[in-house]
Design an enzyme around this catalytic site. Structure first.
Site, PDB file in Angstrom:
ATOM      1  N   GLY A 612      -5.396  12.273  -3.766  1.00 18.83           N
ATOM      2  CA  GLY A 612      -6.119  12.007  -2.516  1.00 18.83           C
ATOM      3  C   GLY A 612      -5.227  11.216  -1.572  1.00 18.83           C
ATOM      4  CD  GLU A 613      -7.171  11.051   3.529  1.00 15.84           C
ATOM      5  OE1 GLU A 613      -7.211  11.904   4.410  1.00 15.84           O
ATOM      6  OE2 GLU A 613      -8.003  10.125   3.408  1.00 15.84           O
ATOM      7  CB  VAL A 614      -1.623   6.728  -0.195  1.00 15.06           C
ATOM      8  CG1 VAL A 614      -1.234   5.280  -0.447  1.00 15.06           C
ATOM      9  CG2 VAL A 614      -1.429   7.561  -1.454  1.00 15.06           C
ATOM     10  CG  ASP A 725       9.196  10.727 -12.359  1.00 18.37           C
ATOM     11  OD1 ASP A 725      10.332  11.198 -12.119  1.00 18.37           O
ATOM     12  OD2 ASP A 725       8.183  11.000 -11.679  1.00 18.37           O
TER      13      ASP A 725
HETATM   14  P1  AMP Z   1       2.168   8.095  -4.642  1.00 19.39           P
HETATM   15  O1  AMP Z   1       1.118   9.042  -4.920  1.00 19.39           O
HETATM   16  O2  AMP Z   1       2.016   6.814  -5.389  1.00 19.39           O
HETATM   17  O3  AMP Z   1       3.520   8.649  -4.782  1.00 19.39           O
HETATM   18  O4  AMP Z   1       2.032   7.652  -3.080  1.00 19.39           O
HETATM   19  C1  AMP Z   1       2.256   8.526  -2.001  1.00 19.39           C
HETATM   20  C2  AMP Z   1       2.904   7.781  -0.868  1.00 19.39           C
HETATM   21  O5  AMP Z   1       2.058   6.732  -0.464  1.00 19.39           O
HETATM   22  C3  AMP Z   1       4.181   7.111  -1.267  1.00 19.39           C
HETATM   23  O6  AMP Z   1       5.286   7.974  -1.121  1.00 19.39           O
HETATM   24  C4  AMP Z   1       4.246   5.984  -0.305  1.00 19.39           C
HETATM   25  O7  AMP Z   1       4.822   6.378   0.905  1.00 19.39           O
HETATM   26  C5  AMP Z   1       2.795   5.634  -0.103  1.00 19.39           C
HETATM   27  N1  AMP Z   1       2.454   4.506  -0.969  1.00 19.39           N
HETATM   28  C6  AMP Z   1       2.066   4.552  -2.244  1.00 19.39           C
HETATM   29  N2  AMP Z   1       1.827   3.316  -2.721  1.00 19.39           N
HETATM   30  C7  AMP Z   1       2.078   2.482  -1.698  1.00 19.39           C
HETATM   31  C8  AMP Z   1       2.017   1.055  -1.563  1.00 19.39           C
HETATM   32  N3  AMP Z   1       1.672   0.279  -2.578  1.00 19.39           N
HETATM   33  N4  AMP Z   1       2.344   0.526  -0.395  1.00 19.39           N
HETATM   34  C9  AMP Z   1       2.700   1.323   0.629  1.00 19.39           C
HETATM   35  N5  AMP Z   1       2.778   2.646   0.555  1.00 19.39           N
HETATM   36  C10 AMP Z   1       2.467   3.235  -0.592  1.00 19.39           C
END
Ligand code: AMP
Length: 965
Positions: A612-614, A725
């Site tokens: 989902g969205e972050v 990873d």
């Molecule tokens: P992920 O699914 O954890 O790879 O997250 C997708 C994207 O969300 C990452 O590539 C980051 O750009 C952003 N993101 C994830 N976690 C964080 C965080 N704790 N703070 C800021 N950006 C985040």
């Protein structure tokens, strides 16, 4: 007698009518006259003895001025002895007296009937006395000066021509010792008219020479003597150092041989024989300067006679600044202050100030303040904080501040200062940053005391480390017999007894403390020798066999460890399984705190995750300040498996607490959407961040980032966790450039990872980042994480370049198997590339441990010289095998085509002119070769080199050589 009278009348007549031929010199201004008979208008009343001898007669000189003269002319009678004595003459300062006589003398031949009695000379005498004596002349008291003869005598014929020959004779007497003297003239029978008697001495008259005044000075007593005279400086002048003014007064009354001089004081300059003040707007800082100078820049004065000029408002002169230099001001603030946090060390770097204030002595000083969360409550850091190279007087534009407290807020002010900064009362200008230190391992345990030493046991105690940086939960005591494998025991307190030792054996002990931030470094080695063995019987009875004990402990330890690791993994699986059945499972909440959704405010979407969205937003927990957080949401319509996998990451992350591991704030499982709340990492993922800031960091900054990642990985491996990873895309970067390891989806991670590909066994693996043994037979260990870490190093040093560029996964695997390794990125220090190669050792046991990697990077950071890149060291040596090959470099058929493809066609002629006509020859080029083509733009050099490296890699693969590069 009658003859005499006639003669006298004749002389008198003559005095009236005749012109004297004056052979004497004109009166000299250097003379001081004591007696001048010509100046006397009244009777002189000198004493004549006998009274019938010399007679005083009035006459006229050549200018018809009346004068008094003495005459005698007793030429007819023998045995004349006529004395004439002057009045007493006070000598004053004189030492040498000049007596000038003017007289006429009758030629005896011209006088008839005087043969035998007539004389043509007379005698001159003097007598020294302190005061006047009586009127009697006592001849024997007189000292003879000379017998005076005429140069010219005269005859009757001369008279006819109405000319008289006037003689002038000068005699000198001295040195004189009494206050005064008399002169006496003795006539022994001549016909003399004493027309004038002048007595004088000589003086050097006051003069100014070399700005010194020399007073009137009487000449010395001897003809050859010089009188040395000290000069007095004229007003506003001073004597030149060691060169006081002197002159010499000669016997002739002339100033000779000037020595030394006076010079005009500061603020005055010479004009003629005087010193005049410098005008307004001018100054003279020293008597040594000749001229007044105009006030230097940014200074002025509005009074005369200044030795310096005052600085304009806001401008200053340092104590060491001479008055001749311009006034200057403090520099502006340093620019571009950046920092890098590494646990409790903060490295600051900045650029010089835009305005140096007109000086070239700019240095920097650091002000460190520790702040509570309210900014106004900041206190100076005090003496426990260290600065490298130093806190103030920094010449270079960087400093490392060490030994800060963990988890503390600091502000650092970097001030540029110059020689006048401390004089300025204007506001200080500085660049400032606020920094929060991260968690840090405790400092060393250094003071270890031997409490009790027995045959088979040693009891030690120690002090808590100076900087615990957290709550110490445990100490680890490492010990070993010299040159043997070591063992460890743990202790929760600051003492421990180590048992089962051998008697009479030297053991080495080292202790380290453990907090939530991990282990500190071991303290210094302490050597202790156990006591001698008493007797065999006692040993058996009192202590057990150490070998058995070790074996038992080892076996038990292994069982416990295996149990723990399995428990950890199974527990997690179990927790997730349980969670998937019942909401709010205690198993997941063992590691992840359930948050109230009302505490979370979602602000904006920042990325897309697998589930989902972050988003970014804020978390406000009761009683705490609100913080920035990232919120991962689970999209609606999820399956139960997706929900389980989604929360799996949180349950893993929740177990970790390390400054270089992304921190989980909590989860929201009791509402929708399901959320994972993580600390906010402002700069997002490392790979994208580096690509965005290509070339913008110093090597130290890059190494600082790598050090953080290695520290996070050390913590994870210490916890027994294998990441699988590790890649730059799975590292997050916060606003302080602190890098934190993220993405803990275990097998899930591999599934999500866009880099992951299926292996032949069906699993998915991010090939470019994965060690060979993990690709080949799924052997994932901390050592395979170290391989991945080496790839991350390469990504960081190349600013996010894709490992192995655009080679296919199959080609990468093949190349790696054949021994190919990634070359050093551009500008990469050789030491770092060596570390990468070490991480890519084929044998995993040969790879360094994360602990060692952290140590190596720390060393590099402490000695930035080791990170200097000698020109050309990063270029890969060309394999000799490549030379023999003629690779079919498929994409391009010529150098021109290749240059077109990389948009560098403008350099086509440069390549041709230098003889690079084939792609093979281009593939062999080093950075120096590229530079020697006249390609000066660094960006272009980089682009061309990067493409050449790709070309080489492809050629290498196509050729299928097994080369370790
Ligand atoms: P992920 O699914 O954890 O790879 O997250 C997708 C994207 O969300 C990452 O590539 C980051 O750009 C952003 N993101 C994830 N976690 C964080 C965080 N704790 N703070 C800021 N950006 C985040």
């Amino acid at each position: 007698m009658g003859f005499t009278s006639n003669l006298c009348l004749w002389i008198t007549f003559c005095l009236h009518l005749c012109c004297f031929i004056n052979t004497g010199k004109a009166q000299n201004a250097k003379e001081v006259i004591l007696l001048d008979s010509k100046a006397q208008q009244t009777e002189m009343e000198w004493i004549s003895s006998p009274p019938s001898g010399w007679e005083e007669i009035s006459g006229l000189d050549e200018n018809y001025t009346p004068i008094r003269t003495y005459q005698v002319c007793q030429v007819m009678e023998p045995n004349q002895n006529n004395w004439l004595r002057t009045n007493w003459i006070e000598k004053g300062d004189a030492q040498r007296i000049f007596v000038e006589l003017k007289f006429t003398l009758r030629d005896c031949n011209s006088l008839p009937g005087v043969v035998g009695t007539c004389k043509e000379t007379f005698n001159l005498y003097y007598q020294e006395t302190d005061s006047e004596v009586g009127r009697n002349i006592r001849e024997n008291q007189y000292v003879k000066i000379d017998t005076i003869a005429a140069d010219e005598s005269f005859t009757q014929g001369d008279l006819g021509e109405r000319k008289m020959k006037l003689n002038t004779e000068v005699r000198i007497i001295g040195p004189l010792s009494r206050r005064g003297f008399y002169l006496a003239f003795q006539d022994v029978g001549a016909c003399i008219a004493l027309v004038s008697v002048k007595v004088y001495y000589k003086k050097c008259w006051s003069i100014i020479e070399n700005l010194a005044t020399f007073p009137d000075t009487v000449t010395g007593s001897e003809f050859s003597s010089l009188v040395e005279v000290e000069g007095m400086c004229v007003s506003d002048a001073e004597e030149e150092a060691d060169n006081s003014p002197k002159m010499h007064c000669s016997a002739e009354g002339e100033w000779l041989v000037p020595i030394g001089k006076c010079i005009c004081k500061a603020g005055f300059h010479q004009k003629g024989d005087a010193c005049e003040p410098c005008g307004r707007g001018f100054y003279k800082s020293s008597s040594q300067d000749l001229q007044c100078s105009r006030c230097p820049a940014h200074s002025y004065n509005d009074r005369e006679g200044s030795w310096r000029c005052d600085c304009e408002d806001g401008y200053y002169r340092a104590l060491s600044d001479p008055p001749s230099v311009a006034c200057t001001r403090p520099p502006s603030a340093p620019q571009n202050l950046v920092y890098n946090i590494n646990q409790t060390t903060v490295s600051l770097e900045w650029s010089p100030p835009a305005d140096t204030g007109g000086r070239n002595d700019v240095t920097y000083r650091i002000m460190c303040r520790r702040c509570s969360w309210e900014p106004e409550e900041c206190v100076p850091c005090g003496g426990n904080v260290g600065y490298s190279p130093q806190q103030a007087g920094l010449v270079d534009t960087y400093v490392s501040v060490v030994d800060l407290l963990a988890h503390a807020n600091y502000t650092f002010e970097v001030e540029a200062v110059n020689g006048v900064s401390d004089l300025s009362r204007t506001q200080r200008l500085f660049a400032a940053v606020s920094v929060a230190t991260s968690q840090a391992a405790p400092s060393q345990v250094s003071e270890v005391i031997k409490e009790r030493v027995q045959q088979r046991s040693i009891q030690l105690s120690w002090q808590e480390p100076e900087l615990p940086n957290g709550v110490i939960t445990e100490y680890e005591i490492k010990y070993y017999e010299k040159d043997r494998i070591y063992s460890t025991v743990k202790s929760r307190s600051t003492s421990a007894t180590v048992n089962n030792l051998k008697p009479s054996t030297a053991y080495v002990f080292q202790i380290r403390a453990f907090t939530a931030a991990g282990y500190g470094t071991f303290g210094p080695r302490v050597e202790v020798t156990t006591k001698e063995e008493a007797s065999a019987a006692t040993i058996v009875s009192s202590e057990q066999n150490p070998v058995i004990i070790i074996a038992v402990v080892a076996v038990a330890g292994t069982i416990i460890l295996v149990f723990m690791v399995f428990g950890f993994i199974i527990g997690r699986r179990y927790a997730l399984a349980a969670f998937s059945v019942t909401h709010g499972s205690p198993a997941v909440h063992q590691f992840a705190k359930e948050l109230d959704a009302s505490c979370i405010k979602i602000e904006r979407v920042i990325g897309a995750g697998e589930f989902g969205e972050v988003c970014s937003g804020r978390l406000k927990l009761p009683g705490k300040r609100d913080t920035s957080v990232a919120i991962k949401t689970l999209k609606v319509g999820y399956s139960e498996k997706q929900r389980r996998d989604f929360l799996c990451e949180a349950s893993i992350m929740g177990q970790f607490d390390h400054p270089n591991v992304v921190h989980l704030e909590g989860v929201v499982t009791r509402g929708k959407p399901v959320m994972i709340v993580i600390e906010y990492m402002e700069n997002g993922s490392l790979d994208a961040f580096l690509r965005k800031h290509d070339g913008q960091f110093t090597v130290i900054q890059l190494v600082g980032m790598l050090r953080g990642i290695a520290a996070g990985m050390r913590y994870l491996s210490d916890m027994g966790y294998v990441h699988r990873d590790l890649a730059a895309r799975n590292i997050l970067v916060n606003s302080n450039l602190v890098c934190k390891v993220s993405d803990f989806g275990l097998s899930r991670v591999i599934d999500d990872d866009p880099e992951a590909v299926y292996t032949t066994t069906g699993g998915k693996i991010p090939v470019r980042w994965t060690a060979m043994e993990a690709i080949q037979y799924r052997k994932f260990t901390s050592a395979s994480d170290v391989w991945s870490y080496g790839i991350v190093m390469w990504e960081v040093m190349s600013y996010g370049e894709r490992p192995y560029w655009d080679m296919s996964n199959q080609d990468v695997i093949k190349a790696i198997e054949e021994g190919y390794r990634l070359p050093a990125p551009m500008d990469c220090p050789p030491g770092l590339h060596q570390l990468m190669l070490d991480c890519w050792q084929k044998e995993r046991a040969d790879r360094p441990k994360f602990d060692q990697i952290v140590g190596i990077l720390d060393k590099m950071i402490r000695n930035p010289n080791t990170l200097k890149t000698p020109v050309g060291t990063c270029t890969r040596p060309i394999s000799p095998l490549l030379d023999q090959s003629t690779p079919d470099f498929a994409a391009f058929r010529s150098v021109g085509e290749w240059l077109d493809a990389i948009k560098m066609e403008r350099y086509r002629d440069n390549f041709t002119a230098a003889g690079y006509s084939s792609l093979e020859s281009v593939a062999r080029m080093s950075i120096e070769d590229v530079m020697s083509l006249g390609i000066t733009l660094v960006g272009h050099q980089k682009k061309i080199m990067s493409s050449i490296q790709t070309m080489r890699a492809q050629m290498l693969h196509l050729h299928g050589t097994g080369i370790q590069v």
